[in-house]
Design a protein around this motif. Structure first.
Motif, PDB file in Angstrom:
ATOM      1  N   SER A 209     -47.759   8.312  -6.452  1.00  0.00           N
ATOM      2  CA  SER A 209     -46.873   7.563  -7.461  1.00  0.00           C
ATOM      3  C   SER A 209     -45.951   6.670  -6.727  1.00  0.00           C
ATOM      4  O   SER A 209     -44.905   6.783  -6.555  1.00  0.00           O
ATOM      5  CB  SER A 209     -45.895   8.828  -7.859  1.00  0.00           C
ATOM      6  OG  SER A 209     -46.834   9.964  -8.412  1.00  0.00           O
ATOM      7  N   ARG A 211     -44.693   2.716  -5.538  1.00  0.00           N
ATOM      8  CA  ARG A 211     -44.438   1.531  -6.034  1.00  0.00           C
ATOM      9  C   ARG A 211     -45.445   0.485  -5.049  1.00  0.00           C
ATOM     10  O   ARG A 211     -45.501   1.003  -3.973  1.00  0.00           O
ATOM     11  CB  ARG A 211     -42.978   0.851  -5.814  1.00  0.00           C
ATOM     12  CG  ARG A 211     -42.100   1.634  -6.716  1.00  0.00           C
ATOM     13  CD  ARG A 211     -40.754   1.272  -6.516  1.00  0.00           C
ATOM     14  NE  ARG A 211     -39.816   1.797  -7.352  1.00  0.00           N
ATOM     15  CZ  ARG A 211     -38.848   2.964  -7.085  1.00  0.00           C
ATOM     16  NH1 ARG A 211     -39.302   3.562  -5.973  1.00  0.00           N
ATOM     17  NH2 ARG A 211     -38.024   3.375  -8.101  1.00  0.00           N
ATOM     18  N   GLU A 214     -44.150  -0.056  -1.429  1.00  0.00           N
ATOM     19  CA  GLU A 214     -44.022   1.413  -0.534  1.00  0.00           C
ATOM     20  C   GLU A 214     -45.315   1.579  -0.074  1.00  0.00           C
ATOM     21  O   GLU A 214     -45.654   2.612   0.959  1.00  0.00           O
ATOM     22  CB  GLU A 214     -43.830   2.538  -1.496  1.00  0.00           C
ATOM     23  CG  GLU A 214     -42.266   2.394  -1.993  1.00  0.00           C
ATOM     24  CD  GLU A 214     -41.982   3.614  -2.949  1.00  0.00           C
ATOM     25  OE1 GLU A 214     -40.850   3.752  -3.305  1.00  0.00           O
ATOM     26  OE2 GLU A 214     -43.095   4.109  -3.592  1.00  0.00           O
ATOM     27  N   TYR A 245     -39.456   5.232   1.317  1.00  0.00           N
ATOM     28  CA  TYR A 245     -39.606   5.158  -0.092  1.00  0.00           C
ATOM     29  C   TYR A 245     -38.380   4.101  -0.563  1.00  0.00           C
ATOM     30  O   TYR A 245     -37.292   4.063   0.126  1.00  0.00           O
ATOM     31  CB  TYR A 245     -39.637   6.194  -0.925  1.00  0.00           C
ATOM     32  CG  TYR A 245     -38.403   7.203  -0.748  1.00  0.00           C
ATOM     33  CD1 TYR A 245     -37.170   6.858  -1.307  1.00  0.00           C
ATOM     34  CD2 TYR A 245     -38.284   8.208   0.244  1.00  0.00           C
ATOM     35  CE1 TYR A 245     -36.151   7.765  -1.189  1.00  0.00           C
ATOM     36  CE2 TYR A 245     -37.366   8.955   0.459  1.00  0.00           C
ATOM     37  CZ  TYR A 245     -36.124   8.711  -0.183  1.00  0.00           C
ATOM     38  OH  TYR A 245     -35.208   9.808   0.063  1.00  0.00           O
ATOM     39  N   ASN A 248     -33.996   4.373  -5.652  1.00  0.00           N
ATOM     40  CA  ASN A 248     -33.828   4.297  -7.133  1.00  0.00           C
ATOM     41  C   ASN A 248     -32.424   3.723  -7.345  1.00  0.00           C
ATOM     42  O   ASN A 248     -31.748   3.595  -6.448  1.00  0.00           O
ATOM     43  CB  ASN A 248     -34.033   5.657  -7.705  1.00  0.00           C
ATOM     44  CG  ASN A 248     -35.370   6.127  -7.488  1.00  0.00           C
ATOM     45  OD1 ASN A 248     -36.320   5.544  -7.944  1.00  0.00           O
ATOM     46  ND2 ASN A 248     -35.471   7.363  -7.060  1.00  0.00           N
ATOM     47  N   THR A 300     -47.949 -10.881  -6.002  1.00  0.00           N
ATOM     48  CA  THR A 300     -48.756  -9.526  -6.655  1.00  0.00           C
ATOM     49  C   THR A 300     -49.752  -9.859  -7.556  1.00  0.00           C
ATOM     50  O   THR A 300     -50.348  -8.989  -8.213  1.00  0.00           O
ATOM     51  CB  THR A 300     -47.506  -9.083  -7.381  1.00  0.00           C
ATOM     52  OG1 THR A 300     -47.002  -9.551  -8.638  1.00  0.00           O
ATOM     53  CG2 THR A 300     -46.269  -8.311  -6.557  1.00  0.00           C
ATOM     54  N   LYS A 315     -46.330  -0.683 -12.355  1.00  0.00           N
ATOM     55  CA  LYS A 315     -45.520   0.479 -12.688  1.00  0.00           C
ATOM     56  C   LYS A 315     -46.071   1.446 -13.705  1.00  0.00           C
ATOM     57  O   LYS A 315     -45.535   2.732 -13.320  1.00  0.00           O
ATOM     58  CB  LYS A 315     -44.207  -0.771 -13.490  1.00  0.00           C
ATOM     59  CG  LYS A 315     -42.952   0.352 -13.772  1.00  0.00           C
ATOM     60  CD  LYS A 315     -42.213  -0.633 -14.835  1.00  0.00           C
ATOM     61  CE  LYS A 315     -40.946   0.164 -15.078  1.00  0.00           C
ATOM     62  NZ  LYS A 315     -39.849  -0.618 -15.820  1.00  0.00           N
ATOM     63  N   ARG A 318     -47.896   3.989 -11.295  1.00  0.00           N
ATOM     64  CA  ARG A 318     -46.973   4.870 -10.852  1.00  0.00           C
ATOM     65  C   ARG A 318     -46.569   6.026 -11.739  1.00  0.00           C
ATOM     66  O   ARG A 318     -46.721   7.152 -11.172  1.00  0.00           O
ATOM     67  CB  ARG A 318     -45.721   4.072 -10.318  1.00  0.00           C
ATOM     68  CG  ARG A 318     -44.734   5.215  -9.541  1.00  0.00           C
ATOM     69  CD  ARG A 318     -43.720   4.203  -8.928  1.00  0.00           C
ATOM     70  NE  ARG A 318     -42.815   5.113  -8.393  1.00  0.00           N
ATOM     71  CZ  ARG A 318     -41.552   5.134  -8.584  1.00  0.00           C
ATOM     72  NH1 ARG A 318     -41.063   4.662  -9.707  1.00  0.00           N
ATOM     73  NH2 ARG A 318     -40.659   6.108  -8.012  1.00  0.00           N
ATOM     74  N   LYS A 319     -46.260   5.569 -12.774  1.00  0.00           N
ATOM     75  CA  LYS A 319     -45.845   7.126 -13.759  1.00  0.00           C
ATOM     76  C   LYS A 319     -46.998   7.711 -14.234  1.00  0.00           C
ATOM     77  O   LYS A 319     -46.998   8.875 -14.433  1.00  0.00           O
ATOM     78  CB  LYS A 319     -45.317   6.039 -15.210  1.00  0.00           C
ATOM     79  CG  LYS A 319     -44.118   5.203 -14.570  1.00  0.00           C
ATOM     80  CD  LYS A 319     -43.435   4.669 -15.968  1.00  0.00           C
ATOM     81  CE  LYS A 319     -42.149   3.834 -15.749  1.00  0.00           C
ATOM     82  NZ  LYS A 319     -41.813   3.240 -16.903  1.00  0.00           N
ATOM     83  N   MET A 347     -42.380  11.237  -8.124  1.00  0.00           N
ATOM     84  CA  MET A 347     -41.886   9.760  -7.858  1.00  0.00           C
ATOM     85  C   MET A 347     -40.738   9.494  -7.015  1.00  0.00           C
ATOM     86  O   MET A 347     -39.969   8.508  -6.868  1.00  0.00           O
ATOM     87  CB  MET A 347     -41.694   9.282  -9.381  1.00  0.00           C
ATOM     88  CG  MET A 347     -42.951   8.972 -10.310  1.00  0.00           C
ATOM     89  SD  MET A 347     -42.707   8.048 -11.539  1.00  0.00           S
ATOM     90  CE  MET A 347     -41.955   9.049 -12.642  1.00  0.00           C
ATOM     91  N   ASP A 400     -38.738   6.323 -18.021  1.00  0.00           N
ATOM     92  CA  ASP A 400     -39.380   6.445 -16.796  1.00  0.00           C
ATOM     93  C   ASP A 400     -40.504   7.548 -16.875  1.00  0.00           C
ATOM     94  O   ASP A 400     -41.635   7.187 -16.339  1.00  0.00           O
ATOM     95  CB  ASP A 400     -38.420   6.846 -15.785  1.00  0.00           C
ATOM     96  CG  ASP A 400     -37.287   6.003 -15.294  1.00  0.00           C
ATOM     97  OD1 ASP A 400     -37.625   4.923 -15.519  1.00  0.00           O
ATOM     98  OD2 ASP A 400     -36.187   6.141 -14.775  1.00  0.00           O
TER      99      ASP A 400
END
Length: 405
Positions: A209, A211, A214, A245, A248, A300, A315, A318-319, A347, A400
């Motif tokens: 999970s 980014r 990371e 990480y 947030n 990216t 994104k 990751r979710k 996450m 999220d």
């Protein structure tokens, strides 16, 4: 021949005559309240081309015995529009005039246009204005009477409720290629003796999970505490943790306390092996960094292009990984609250221990279809939302975990 000298008529002030026309047209006088005067400020303002014209009109109003707050209502200082919300509140606290509060509240409540975003933003500004007024020491009763505009808040709430419901109904489904079953199968078949591909990178990002940023910084560590003096972040339910990480939103950047490890791969040693394999390949140039190009510039595009055929972004990936991890580590009859709690741990969201109990509610939300997104309980995930300008944490958490609108 004698010249005849012409008599020059006294120069009249056209802007003063414009003022007289407005006052007569709407029956305004020094007895009118600021709200009545404010209703005609825009019409008068369009007839006054510059600061000098406004100055002349203000002087004329002074001669007619208008008070300062009345003059400000009819001929507002355009420089005041540059004031921040905090400066507006401080000004109102200084003048201690309820009409000033009312007029500034009306200014903030007017949206820039008729779009939903502008209406919600105006309501948010109004809410922030009330907060700043309270901090500036303004009487709470005056704030409630003059700085609260129920119609603005209600309009904002309706928009947010509609968008939240639309988002819950139409949230994106997980592509079969990145479903739990298919993803786990690929992770199990990875051979770390071979050179990783972009598919392997995507699978490890989903597994942890992560980014994309990371991918080179995340670390999985094992920790056995000193029983006599364990660190504050230690949780007896976990012995493996993550560091490196990205923080947030709202967290201090210097805070580096480890967060509990939770991933699609239950075996932490295997997960660490896969993560290290990816990181080593990036370090020696055998695998493209998902965030930066070889010359160190942010790029990216390559990783985003790989994900595009599946209709997702990094994104979203990751979710998806967070939801998969919550299912791997949950029981057969886990509630949606418990799944959401595990997903946030996966996450690496900051969790307050005293709030964790809210994620454990009785109920059965077992679901045999592991390839699709979990169907949340309506009463849990779609309450009547509070206004964004009051508290956005609940809505942000839902976005999220279950996808943005």
């Amino acid at each position: 021949m004698a010249t005849v000298q012409k008599t020059r008529k006294p120069k009249t002030n056209n802007f003063t005559s414009i003022l007289d026309q407005i006052l007569k047209k709407y029956n305004l006088s020094a007895e009118s309240n600021p709200l009545q005067l404010r209703a005609h400020a825009n019409e008068l303002g369009t007839m006054l081309p510059d600061w000098k014209a406004r100055k002349d009109v203000k002087e004329a109003l002074h001669r007619r015995l208008f008070k300062d707050n009345q003059i400000e209502a009819l001929v507002p200082d355009k420089r005041g529009k540059k004031l921040t919300i905090k400066e507006r509140a401080q000004y109102c606290a200084k003048t201690d005039d309820a009409w000033d509060i009312w007029l500034h509240a009306l200014d903030l409540a007017v949206p820039k246009n008729n779009t939903d975003e502008a209406i919600v933003a105006a309501s948010s500004c109004l809410s922030q204005f009330r907060k700043e007024l309270a901090e500036a020491g303004v009487d709470p009763e005056q704030i409630n009477i003059y700085a609260k505009l129920p119609n603005v808040t209600q309009a904002s709430n309706k928009i947010q409720k509609r968008k939240l419901e639309q988002g819950l109904i139409s949230r994106p489904k997980t592509p079969k290629h990145f479903s739990l079953e298919v993803g786990l199968r690929r992770l199990q078949n990875i051979r770390t003796t071979e050179t990783p591909t972009l598919q392997d990178l995507a699978d490890v990002i989903m597994m942890m999970s992560m980014r994309p940023a990371e991918a080179t910084t995340l670390r999985i560590i094992h920790y056995e505490p000193d029983e006599s003096n364990p660190p504050e972040w230690y949780n007896p339910d976990y012995s493996w943790y993550c560091t490196g990480y990205i923080k947030n939103k709202g967290e201090a950047k210097h805070n580096s306390e480890p967060r509990p490890f939770l991933s699609m791969e239950k075996n932490p040693e295997r997960a660490r092996e896969l993560l290290t394999w990816i990181q080593n390949a990036i370090a020696i140039g055998k695998l493209r960094d998902p965030v930066y190009s070889i010359n160190g510039k942010r790029s990216t595009g390559v990783f985003s292009k790989f994900l595009k055929p599946y209709g997702i972004t990094a994104k979203r990936l990751r979710k998806i990984g967070g939801k998969h991890a919550s299912r791997v580590h949950s029981g057969q009859n886990s509630t949606s609250q418990h799944l959401a709690f595990l997903s946030r741990i996966a996450m690496r969201h900051k969790m307050d221990r005293h709030d964790s109990g809210m994620y454990y509610a009785e109920g059965d939300t077992s679901n045999s279809d592991l390839d699709s997104d979990p169907e949340p309980e309506p009463e849990t995930l779609a309450p009547t939302p509070k206004p964004i300008n009051e508290n956005t944490s609940e809505i942000e958490d839902i976005y999220d975990l279950y996808g943005s609108i």
